[in-house]
Design a protein around this motif. Structure first.
Motif, PDB file in Angstrom:
ATOM      1  N   ASP A 368       4.545  -9.498  -0.059  1.00 14.94           N
ATOM      2  CA  ASP A 368       5.982 -10.840  -1.708  1.00 14.94           C
ATOM      3  C   ASP A 368       6.798  -9.677  -2.323  1.00 14.94           C
ATOM      4  OD1 ASP A 368       6.963 -12.674  -3.151  1.00 14.94           O
ATOM      5  OD2 ASP A 368       5.465 -13.035  -4.270  1.00 14.94           O
ATOM      6  N   LYS A 369       5.677  -8.828  -3.708  1.00 13.69           N
ATOM      7  CA  LYS A 369       6.617  -8.058  -4.137  1.00 13.69           C
ATOM      8  C   LYS A 369       7.606  -6.988  -3.406  1.00 13.69           C
ATOM      9  CE  LYS A 369       3.340  -8.168  -8.366  1.00 13.69           C
ATOM     10  NZ  LYS A 369       2.483  -7.495  -8.010  1.00 13.69           N
ATOM     11  N   LEU A 370       7.224  -6.801  -2.796  1.00 11.62           N
ATOM     12  CA  LEU A 370       8.196  -5.680  -1.619  1.00 11.62           C
ATOM     13  C   LEU A 370       9.392  -6.784  -1.318  1.00 11.62           C
ATOM     14  CD1 LEU A 370       8.939  -2.481  -0.557  1.00 11.62           C
ATOM     15  CD2 LEU A 370       8.077  -3.065   1.685  1.00 11.62           C
ATOM     16  N   ARG A 432       9.668  -0.167 -10.226  1.00  7.60           N
ATOM     17  CA  ARG A 432       9.204  -0.273 -11.461  1.00  7.60           C
ATOM     18  C   ARG A 432       7.864  -1.332 -11.047  1.00  7.60           C
ATOM     19  NH1 ARG A 432      11.334   0.772 -17.017  1.00  7.60           N
ATOM     20  NH2 ARG A 432       9.405   0.238 -17.108  1.00  7.60           N
ATOM     21  N   GLN A 433       7.398  -2.202 -11.348  1.00  8.11           N
ATOM     22  CA  GLN A 433       6.309  -3.163 -11.130  1.00  8.11           C
ATOM     23  C   GLN A 433       5.891  -2.233  -9.469  1.00  8.11           C
ATOM     24  OE1 GLN A 433       7.895  -6.722 -11.916  1.00  8.11           O
ATOM     25  NE2 GLN A 433       8.336  -6.512 -14.289  1.00  8.11           N
ATOM     26  N   LEU A 434       6.442  -2.553  -9.125  1.00  9.74           N
ATOM     27  CA  LEU A 434       5.645  -2.485  -6.864  1.00  9.74           C
ATOM     28  C   LEU A 434       4.897  -0.841  -7.480  1.00  9.74           C
ATOM     29  CD1 LEU A 434       6.118  -3.777  -4.733  1.00  9.74           C
ATOM     30  CD2 LEU A 434       7.774  -2.669  -3.927  1.00  9.74           C
ATOM     31  N   LEU A 435       5.748  -0.017  -7.977  1.00  9.85           N
ATOM     32  CA  LEU A 435       4.825   1.233  -7.756  1.00  9.85           C
ATOM     33  C   LEU A 435       4.071   1.695  -8.867  1.00  9.85           C
ATOM     34  CD1 LEU A 435       8.360   3.431  -7.165  1.00  9.85           C
ATOM     35  CD2 LEU A 435       6.378   2.908  -5.236  1.00  9.85           C
ATOM     36  N   GLY A 436       4.246   0.443 -10.135  1.00  9.23           N
ATOM     37  CA  GLY A 436       3.283   0.464 -11.143  1.00  9.23           C
ATOM     38  C   GLY A 436       3.253   1.502 -11.993  1.00  9.23           C
TER      39      GLY A 436
END
Ligand code: TRP
Length: 437
Positions: A368-370, A432-436
């Motif tokens: 979902d994030k991707l 940025r959120q996806l990769l933390g």
């Protein structure tokens, strides 16, 4: 290439209801009410409407213009107006649709199960433990496959006999049910506190960048933009349709359902003192907290709960239909497959891809994030640049059937400058959120 002429919607209402069906989904029933309550009530609603008008409606119109103007599915449509260099953007759309339909079907399967179980035996017991059982393991796979089968059967029927026929029946039903539930909720003792929680604007809430981004992300996701779903539906339109008006109607209906959904869920949650359970944006409130409220309503709760999950199911199913149609129509146009073959092969393939998400919620979350976040936003950015800067005279196509509308310069301005700027920031933030980071 298939020699049969391209199917078309039989009526204007058929197209509009199908597009609204794509837009109205889980995003309306929980994410919008949740964001509104969290970010400042009525003030957030105003912000959302402004952003939807400035970002979402221009992009939806762009998808409509590319779809109707080419009469083709995404890859061929982008090539039609932009040449071979733009085919990769079309492939990004198809890949995004492929990924989203895989896990969206999983969640839709939960709603099917909740509705049927509610019908058989009502709501109650330990709703959290129940949700955990529904949402993981082979239980989830079974219902995912059931829902995928229904979706495949509908899409196999094609544009008129499948998508349109289902949408014209199901969407009015959904509107009626949401309205009825809101009226019922209005009479719950103690529900008034829920309205206040939902819509009251507290003067201490500041307009921060993250609030803006939440509003923009929601306005984009909720309208099914950025992966060619609206483009594909518009490719089945006749030339006479008024596209700007259609975009406004679809966006307005989607917003109305989202707004009213909040008038359903918050009074119910507050009337039964369950507000402490509402603290995250996950689907928990829908599948854990609300069933608790239904159980507290006794016999009425049985009926209300079933109707509520019927709404979720209809919203989810009509969205899943448009996702699968993007992938299927691409195979029909690009590979010359028959619809039956495309639906069977791709229905199986997307279901297989969804199995890991059904088995494990953290996989679903990553998908979902991707796809539901990063890939859709990149798709939207591509669409804005394509229509604003590359396509030759998109206004000419948009004007067909809509001569009287006068805001073409505004549309071009938004697509060229405002939409790319906002989406670029959104893409950056979501990566940025996806990769933390
Ligand atoms: N709009 C849907 C919802 O609110 C979800 C969604 C996002 C979607 N992108 C999509 C549905 C593309 C169909 C096609 O739940």
């Amino acid at each position: 290439m298939a020699s049969k002429p391209r199917e078309q919607w039989t009526s204007r209402a058929g197209f509009i209801l199908a597009a609204v069906g794509s837009a109205v989904g889980l995003g309306n029933m929980w994410r919008f009410p949740y964001l509104t309550a969290k970010h400042g009530g009525a003030a957030f609603v105003l912000l959302y409407v402004t952003i939807a008008a400035a970002i979402s409606v221009p992009i939806m119109l762009a998808e409509f213009v590319i779809g109707r103007g080419s009469g083709k599915s995404p890859v061929a449509a982008l090539r039609h107006f932009g040449g071979d260099r733009w085919r990769p953007l079309g492939w990004l759309f198809v890949a995004t649709g492929f990924l989203i339909v895989a896990y969206y079907t999983v969640i839709s399967g939960w709603t099917l199960r909740y509705m049927l179980e509610g019908l058989w035996r009502g709501f109650g017991g330990d709703t959290r433990a129940h949700f955990e059982q529904v949402a993981t393991g082979w239980d989830a796979v079974g219902w995912q496959v059931a829902l995928a089968t229904i979706n495949v059967a509908i899409i196999a029927g094609g544009v008129k006999a499948g998508i349109e026929r289902m949408s014209v029946v199901l969407m009015p039903l959904l509107f009626a049910l949401v309205a009825a539930l809101a009226v019922y909720a209005a009479f719950l003792p103690g529900g008034g506190e829920g309205y206040r929680y939902y819509l009251q604007t507290s003067s201490t809430k500041a307009l921060t960048l993250s609030v803006l981004l939440d509003a923009a992300g929601q306005a984009f996701f909720s309208l099914s933009l950025g992966m060619g779903a609206m483009l594909t539906y518009a490719s089945y339109l006749s030339k006479e349709e008024n596209l700007p008006r259609s975009a406004l109607i679809v966006a307005g209906a989607d917003f109305a359902v989202a707004l009213v959904a909040g008038l359903v869920v918050f009074p119910m949650i507050f009337a039964f003192g369950l507000q402490a359970d509402v603290n995250d944006s996950t689907t928990g409130a829908l599948f854990i907290t609300l069933p608790r409220a239904f159980a507290s309503m006794g016999g009425t709760g049985h009926v209300v709960g079933v109707l509520f999950f019927a709404v979720l199911l209809v919203g989810a199913l009509t969205s899943a239909m448009s996702l699968l149609e993007v992938v299927v129509s691409t195979a029909i146009d690009g590979l010359g497959w028959s619809r039956r073959r495309a639906v069977l092969v791709l229905g199986l393939a997307t279901t297989a891809l969804g199995v890991p998400a059904a088995l494990d919620l953290s996989v679903l979350d990553v998908m979902d994030k991707l796809a539901g976040n990063v890939m859709l936003l990149i798709g939207g950015l591509g669409l804005a640049i394509f229509t604003g800067w590359v396509m030759h005279n998109p206004v000419a196509e948009a004007r067909r059937g809509a001569e009287a509308v006068r805001w073409w310069p505004a549309w071009m301005f938004l697509l060229r400058y405002v939409v790319p700027a906002v989406l670029a920031v959104l893409v950056w933030t979501s990566i940025r959120q996806l990769l933390g980071w």
